[in-house]
Every structure is written in C-alpha cells, then in structure tokens.
Design a protein around this motif. Structure first.
Motif, PDB file in Angstrom:
ATOM      1  N   PRO A  25      35.306  46.759 -45.177  1.00  0.00           N
ATOM      2  CA  PRO A  25      35.491  45.875 -46.328  1.00  0.00           C
ATOM      3  C   PRO A  25      35.381  44.408 -45.915  1.00  0.00           C
ATOM      4  O   PRO A  25      35.779  44.029 -44.817  1.00  0.00           O
ATOM      5  N   LYS A  26      34.823  43.594 -46.815  1.00  0.00           N
ATOM      6  CA  LYS A  26      34.675  42.174 -46.530  1.00  0.00           C
ATOM      7  C   LYS A  26      35.998  41.463 -46.792  1.00  0.00           C
ATOM      8  O   LYS A  26      36.669  41.721 -47.777  1.00  0.00           O
ATOM      9  N   VAL A  27      36.347  40.570 -45.898  1.00  0.00           N
ATOM     10  CA  VAL A  27      37.630  39.888 -45.971  1.00  0.00           C
ATOM     11  C   VAL A  27      37.391  38.399 -46.213  1.00  0.00           C
ATOM     12  O   VAL A  27      36.532  37.789 -45.582  1.00  0.00           O
ATOM     13  N   TYR A  39      38.143  40.419 -51.099  1.00  0.00           N
ATOM     14  CA  TYR A  39      37.517  39.657 -52.178  1.00  0.00           C
ATOM     15  C   TYR A  39      37.928  40.220 -53.537  1.00  0.00           C
ATOM     16  O   TYR A  39      38.100  41.429 -53.692  1.00  0.00           O
ATOM     17  N   HIS A  40      38.076  39.359 -54.517  1.00  0.00           N
ATOM     18  CA  HIS A  40      38.395  39.714 -55.902  1.00  0.00           C
ATOM     19  C   HIS A  40      39.709  40.477 -56.023  1.00  0.00           C
ATOM     20  O   HIS A  40      39.876  41.309 -56.905  1.00  0.00           O
ATOM     21  N   ARG A  41      40.645  40.213 -55.125  1.00  0.00           N
ATOM     22  CA  ARG A  41      41.954  40.854 -55.175  1.00  0.00           C
ATOM     23  C   ARG A  41      43.035  39.789 -55.039  1.00  0.00           C
ATOM     24  O   ARG A  41      42.892  38.852 -54.250  1.00  0.00           O
ATOM     25  N   TYR A  51      45.797  34.256 -56.567  1.00  0.00           N
ATOM     26  CA  TYR A  51      44.443  34.712 -56.874  1.00  0.00           C
ATOM     27  C   TYR A  51      43.573  33.482 -57.037  1.00  0.00           C
ATOM     28  O   TYR A  51      43.869  32.610 -57.856  1.00  0.00           O
ATOM     29  N   ARG A  52      42.530  33.390 -56.231  1.00  0.00           N
ATOM     30  CA  ARG A  52      41.593  32.268 -56.230  1.00  0.00           C
ATOM     31  C   ARG A  52      42.312  30.933 -56.045  1.00  0.00           C
ATOM     32  O   ARG A  52      41.991  29.942 -56.693  1.00  0.00           O
ATOM     33  N   GLY A  53      43.320  30.906 -55.185  1.00  0.00           N
ATOM     34  CA  GLY A  53      44.015  29.675 -54.850  1.00  0.00           C
ATOM     35  C   GLY A  53      45.091  29.251 -55.829  1.00  0.00           C
ATOM     36  O   GLY A  53      45.726  28.222 -55.645  1.00  0.00           O
TER      37      GLY A  53
END
Length: 65
Positions: A25-27, A39-41, A51-53
């Motif tokens: 999985p990409k981190v 990503y997207h979590r 989430y997204r900062g």
C-alpha cells in the motif's frame, strides 16, 4: 512415473502461472503532523482525527461530569 490424482483446471493452472502480485500500500505523510498514513484515509494523532491536514474530531477536550 508421477500422475496427478485429479485434473487441474485451466483456471487453477493459470492462477499459479500468473506474474501478477499484490503491491504494497502507498503511504502518505501528513504535512501538519508528520504522521505516516494511507492515502484517502483519516488518521489519529495525539487524540485528534486528521484528514487532509484538518482536524475532524478532537478527543483531547475533557468532558465535565
């Protein structure tokens, strides 16, 4: 001579011969906290859900009884 007890289906044979493998999985790294997450979590850091900062949930506040 060795003989298989049962016939192996074409699907099962092809699954074994495939070169497709699962990838890691990409981190991502959060710019605000520096925490590594998927990503997207959303992820928890020091009692806050990010989430997204941005902070979504803040559990660090004490609740009066």
């Amino acid at each position: 001579m060795a003989h298989p007890k049962r016939k192996i289906s074409k699907t099962r044979r092809d699954k074994r011969r495939t070169h497709y493998k699962a990838s890691a999985p990409k981190v991502a790294v959060d710019a605000v906290t520096g925490e590594a997450h998927l990503y997207h979590r959303a992820h928890w850091h020091e009692g806050k859900l990010y989430y997204r900062g941005q902070v979504l949930i803040d559990n660090t506040e004490e609740v009066e009884a």
